[in-house]
Design an enzyme around this catalytic site. Structure first.
Site, PDB file in Angstrom:
ATOM      1  N   ASP A  92       0.851  -1.188   0.000  1.00  0.00           N
ATOM      2  CA  ASP A  92       0.000   0.000   0.000  1.00  0.00           C
ATOM      3  C   ASP A  92       0.887   1.238   0.000  1.00  0.00           C
ATOM      4  OD1 ASP A  92      -2.106   1.721   0.170  1.00  0.00           O
ATOM      5  OD2 ASP A  92      -2.699   1.177   2.201  1.00  0.00           O
ATOM      6  N   ALA A  93       1.174   1.731  -1.200  1.00  0.00           N
ATOM      7  CA  ALA A  93       2.148   2.819  -1.350  1.00  0.00           C
ATOM      8  C   ALA A  93       1.524   4.041  -2.006  1.00  0.00           C
ATOM      9  CB  ALA A  93       3.327   2.338  -2.183  1.00  0.00           C
ATOM     10  N   LYS A  94       0.391   3.863  -2.660  1.00  0.00           N
ATOM     11  CA  LYS A  94      -0.340   4.974  -3.291  1.00  0.00           C
ATOM     12  C   LYS A  94       0.569   5.831  -4.167  1.00  0.00           C
ATOM     13  CE  LYS A  94      -3.883   4.991   0.327  1.00  0.00           C
ATOM     14  NZ  LYS A  94      -3.356   4.011   1.296  1.00  0.00           N
ATOM     15  N   ARG A  95       1.417   5.179  -4.948  1.00  0.00           N
ATOM     16  CA  ARG A  95       2.345   5.894  -5.806  1.00  0.00           C
ATOM     17  C   ARG A  95       1.664   6.387  -7.078  1.00  0.00           C
ATOM     18  NH1 ARG A  95       4.797   5.284  -1.433  1.00  0.00           N
ATOM     19  NH2 ARG A  95       6.945   4.553  -1.295  1.00  0.00           N
TER      20      ARG A  95
END
Lengths: 272, 272
Positions: A92-95
């Site tokens: 879960d990095a939301k890049r």
């Protein structure tokens, strides 16, 4: 096997839609772990050992690991190795960045760290997401309606008679040529969940916000699953991993995870 | 001193609006650097030494460092230490998450790594951005209109008669109570740049897209600066740092940076 099939498979085999978020904050660990060389890793190890038969996935929020800098990044890989092969990992990095930079992030998340899937922010559009979609067996969950209060600032703005998030959902539906796209929809948004599911009847939905954030579990199951009661990934983080702040944290996490999995399955039987 | 004042100060002292993007890709280095223990760090060192008198800021895109995993993260800190104290650093990470997770990212970027500023994605709204705004002297550049083709997918969607990005700009204007907010607007979008500048006459604008991405420099200066010819941060990455792929890369980078800085200043004299 594409990512959607992989998810369906593990949910069926483990009879679970539950995902546990390893948002492990080094400031919140039981004092007894201080004697370990890497207390966060020891915490994760015990949580995974205590819950691995109850979940379809583990979600790792990189924010909590990067904040520990070198040590945190060094904790990511061994944590990933502790996750059994038949359980999916979600980075879960939301890049999201311009194409050539996003390609680097995708390489990091899905090749170097070797997550089974990751989360991506849609604001920068097609070329910022595409590099993540390279591998059919690897999933990409794109933010649609998030669980936090700030979701209302932009995601609900009306565009041609529909909220912005719906335009995101329709775009992701187009991107999904390899059956490896998913969407993030908060459990705190049951109406929107229903709407999203009607647009993408068989796309994986990552649904955070059950537990500490107060999302409605019954509505989440009813509206978040596909017609056969699958493909919703119900994430709980803090309410499970910090169920107890004492020595019994792993047992307490198991108890909480077991209750949540069973309640999810009870609701699935009711609705599907 | 708040971030806007700091930026103005360094731009005036160094007589430069130029920012060099250290998007250093380990696959693109001159072969001679292979004999160094950390070729990326050596590359960055020589680029910084060759250009430090020509810039107001260096921008580091974390995508390129994270993709190298442990080694990359280990390169970030020593690279930051090579940047002279009077030149600003921009951590280009485009983060954003629910409040408690964003607080961890903000801590990482602005305290642990100690960047002077960072970039943030607005899609998740107020509570995803607020943790970054804690420190008046540290800047936060929020994505408004990005330089990539995908910008058109969502950022231009019409909301109440105005494009989505304009709603982002107006929201950021409200967030800017500590004078430490900025916006990212691509140099490939001169009309939008003009529009954004008219809404926020004295907010720092980080403007990538000059150079490899083909942005229009004259329009960028004319519309991107405030009324006195400051507060536009003109970023060039690949066109400067890869000006030569051979041993003379540092000299070539200096030559390119010098020409760009001088052209920017010529245009500033023309328009302001």
């Amino acid at each position: 096997m594409n990512f959607t099939e992989r998810l369906h498979d593990v949910q069926r085999k483990n009879n679970s839609l539950l995902c546990i978020g390893l948002d492990t904050d080094s400031r919140k660990l039981p004092p007894s772990l201080a004697r370990y060389e890497n207390p966060v890793l020891e915490f994760n190890k015990r949580i995974i050992e205590a819950t691995r038969d109850l979940v379809c996935a583990y979600k790792i929020n990189l924010a909590f690991y990067e904040a520990e800098s070198d040590l945190g990044i060094g904790t990511l890989r061994p944590t990933l190795r502790l996750i059994p092969r038949d359980i999916l990992s979600i980075g879960d990095a939301k890049r999201g960045d311009i194409g050539n930079s996003s390609a680097r992030y995708a390489h990091e998340m899905l090749e170097v760290l070797n997550f089974d899937s990751s989360t991506v922010n849609p604001y920068m559009g097609t070329d910022s997401v595409e590099p993540f979609l390279t591998w059919p067996e690897k999933g990409t969950f794109i933010l649609a309606v998030t669980s936090n209060p700030g979701a209302k600032d932009f995601q609900y703005l009306p565009v041609k008679g529909k909220p912005l998030y719906e335009h995101v959902v329709r775009k992701v539906k187009k991107w999904n040529v390899r059956n490896n796209c998913g969407l993030v929809v908060g459990a705190t948004r049951p109406k929107e969940l229903q709407r999203v599911r009607s647009i993408v009847p068989d796309m994986p939905l990552l649904i955070p916000g059950v537990g500490s954030q107060g999302g409605d579990l019954a509505a989440t199951i009813r509206y978040g699953c596909n017609k056969r009661g699958y493909l919703a990934v119900i994430n709980a983080s803090r309410s499970v991993i910090y169920a107890s702040s004492k020595e019994d944290f792993a047992e307490a996490a198991r108890k909480e995870a077991l209750a949540l999995r069973d309640e999810i399955n009870r609701l699935r039987e009711k609705y599907f």
